[in-house]
Design a protein around this motif. Structure first.
Motif, PDB file in Angstrom:
ATOM      1  N   ILE A 223      -8.034   7.919  -5.940  1.00  0.00           N
ATOM      2  CA  ILE A 223      -7.631   7.163  -7.131  1.00  0.00           C
ATOM      3  C   ILE A 223      -7.578   5.680  -6.795  1.00  0.00           C
ATOM      4  CG2 ILE A 223      -5.803   6.797  -8.841  1.00  0.00           C
ATOM      5  CD1 ILE A 223      -4.922   9.708  -8.294  1.00  0.00           C
ATOM      6  N   ALA A 224      -8.277   4.878  -7.581  1.00  0.00           N
ATOM      7  CA  ALA A 224      -8.238   3.422  -7.405  1.00  0.00           C
ATOM      8  C   ALA A 224      -6.979   2.874  -8.073  1.00  0.00           C
ATOM      9  CB  ALA A 224      -9.477   2.788  -8.035  1.00  0.00           C
ATOM     10  N   ASP A 225      -6.439   1.799  -7.514  1.00  0.00           N
ATOM     11  CA  ASP A 225      -5.210   1.210  -8.059  1.00  0.00           C
ATOM     12  C   ASP A 225      -5.369   0.793  -9.517  1.00  0.00           C
ATOM     13  OD1 ASP A 225      -4.102   1.599  -5.575  1.00  0.00           O
ATOM     14  OD2 ASP A 225      -4.003  -0.529  -5.048  1.00  0.00           O
ATOM     15  N   ASP A 226      -6.565   0.341  -9.890  1.00  0.00           N
ATOM     16  CA  ASP A 226      -6.778  -0.154 -11.257  1.00  0.00           C
ATOM     17  C   ASP A 226      -7.493   0.859 -12.164  1.00  0.00           C
ATOM     18  OD1 ASP A 226      -9.201  -0.286  -9.959  1.00  0.00           O
ATOM     19  OD2 ASP A 226      -9.669  -2.327 -10.603  1.00  0.00           O
ATOM     20  N   GLU A 227      -7.638   2.083 -11.682  1.00  0.00           N
ATOM     21  CA  GLU A 227      -8.286   3.135 -12.475  1.00  0.00           C
ATOM     22  C   GLU A 227      -7.409   3.491 -13.685  1.00  0.00           C
ATOM     23  OE1 GLU A 227      -9.459   7.803 -11.675  1.00  0.00           O
ATOM     24  OE2 GLU A 227      -9.556   6.401 -10.016  1.00  0.00           O
ATOM     25  N   PRO A 228      -8.015   3.610 -14.882  1.00  0.00           N
ATOM     26  CA  PRO A 228      -7.209   3.959 -16.064  1.00  0.00           C
ATOM     27  C   PRO A 228      -6.663   5.382 -15.947  1.00  0.00           C
ATOM     28  CG  PRO A 228      -9.549   3.923 -16.622  1.00  0.00           C
ATOM     29  CD  PRO A 228      -9.428   3.439 -15.204  1.00  0.00           C
TER      30      PRO A 228
ATOM     31  N   SER B  52      -2.177   2.185 -15.263  1.00  0.00           N
ATOM     32  CA  SER B  52      -2.849   2.327 -13.967  1.00  0.00           C
ATOM     33  C   SER B  52      -1.790   2.352 -12.872  1.00  0.00           C
ATOM     34  CB  SER B  52      -3.813   1.155 -13.724  1.00  0.00           C
ATOM     35  OG  SER B  52      -3.080  -0.050 -13.539  1.00  0.00           O
ATOM     36  N   ILE B  53      -2.199   2.725 -11.689  1.00  0.00           N
ATOM     37  CA  ILE B  53      -1.284   2.697 -10.545  1.00  0.00           C
ATOM     38  C   ILE B  53      -0.801   1.267 -10.312  1.00  0.00           C
ATOM     39  CG2 ILE B  53      -1.156   2.982  -8.024  1.00  0.00           C
ATOM     40  CD1 ILE B  53      -1.045   5.655  -9.534  1.00  0.00           C
ATOM     41  N   ALA B  54      -1.706   0.299 -10.430  1.00  0.00           N
ATOM     42  CA  ALA B  54      -1.339  -1.109 -10.217  1.00  0.00           C
ATOM     43  C   ALA B  54      -0.272  -1.565 -11.210  1.00  0.00           C
ATOM     44  CB  ALA B  54      -2.572  -2.000 -10.314  1.00  0.00           C
ATOM     45  N   SER B  55      -0.407  -1.179 -12.489  1.00  0.00           N
ATOM     46  CA  SER B  55       0.581  -1.610 -13.484  1.00  0.00           C
ATOM     47  C   SER B  55       1.929  -0.928 -13.266  1.00  0.00           C
ATOM     48  CB  SER B  55       0.065  -1.390 -14.910  1.00  0.00           C
ATOM     49  OG  SER B  55      -0.189  -0.027 -15.161  1.00  0.00           O
TER      50      SER B  55
ATOM     51  N   THR C 164       0.809  -1.212   0.000  1.00  0.00           N
ATOM     52  CA  THR C 164       0.000   0.000   0.000  1.00  0.00           C
ATOM     53  C   THR C 164       0.845   1.265   0.000  1.00  0.00           C
ATOM     54  OG1 THR C 164      -0.221  -0.190   2.393  1.00  0.00           O
ATOM     55  CG2 THR C 164      -2.035  -1.036   1.066  1.00  0.00           C
ATOM     56  N   LEU C 165       2.023   1.221   0.628  1.00  0.00           N
ATOM     57  CA  LEU C 165       2.885   2.399   0.662  1.00  0.00           C
ATOM     58  C   LEU C 165       3.343   2.783  -0.749  1.00  0.00           C
ATOM     59  CD1 LEU C 165       4.354   4.562   2.260  1.00  0.00           C
ATOM     60  CD2 LEU C 165       6.265   2.966   2.518  1.00  0.00           C
ATOM     61  N   LEU C 166       3.753   1.820  -1.543  1.00  0.00           N
ATOM     62  CA  LEU C 166       4.192   2.107  -2.911  1.00  0.00           C
ATOM     63  C   LEU C 166       3.042   2.729  -3.716  1.00  0.00           C
ATOM     64  CD1 LEU C 166       6.221   2.088  -5.215  1.00  0.00           C
ATOM     65  CD2 LEU C 166       5.548  -0.280  -5.686  1.00  0.00           C
ATOM     66  N   GLU C 167       1.862   2.137  -3.644  1.00  0.00           N
ATOM     67  CA  GLU C 167       0.715   2.674  -4.378  1.00  0.00           C
ATOM     68  C   GLU C 167       0.383   4.101  -3.926  1.00  0.00           C
ATOM     69  OE1 GLU C 167       0.435  -1.549  -5.521  1.00  0.00           O
ATOM     70  OE2 GLU C 167       1.116  -0.467  -3.785  1.00  0.00           O
TER      71      GLU C 167
END
Length: 89
Positions: free
Chosen positions: A29-34, A76-79, A4-7
């Motif tokens: 902002i959601a982690d998987d939001e475009p 995305s943030i996740a990618s 969670t810290l990195l995101e």
């Protein structure tokens, strides 16, 4: 690196580099939001992508080569987080 810290750090970096501090709260902002395209609240363009790429290189030591890879990685943030984690192992 803590998940969670990195995101959280990436969301803050993104908002700062894309100059959206007045428009969007990083916590929303959601982690998987475009991050690109018409469905994106961030609506990153190529200049934003360059700014974010340079900031990622500066802060995390990762390089993003080419527009095709950049668009996939910066999708995305996740990618972005996945790319940093896989590049820094």
């Amino acid at each position: 690196m803590d998940h969670t810290l990195l995101e959280q750090q990436l969301k803050q970096l993104l908002i700062r580099e894309c100059d959206k501090e007045d428009d969007i709260d990083w916590q929303s902002i959601a982690d998987d939001e475009p991050l690109f395209g018409s469905k994106s609240r961030i609506a990153m363009d190529s200049l934003d992508a360059l700014q974010v790429s340079l900031a990622l290189q500066q802060h995390y030591g990762v390089r993003i080569e080419g527009a095709k890879d950049g668009r996939r990685i910066l999708g995305s943030i996740a990618s972005i987080a996945d790319y940093i984690r896989s590049s820094t192992k």
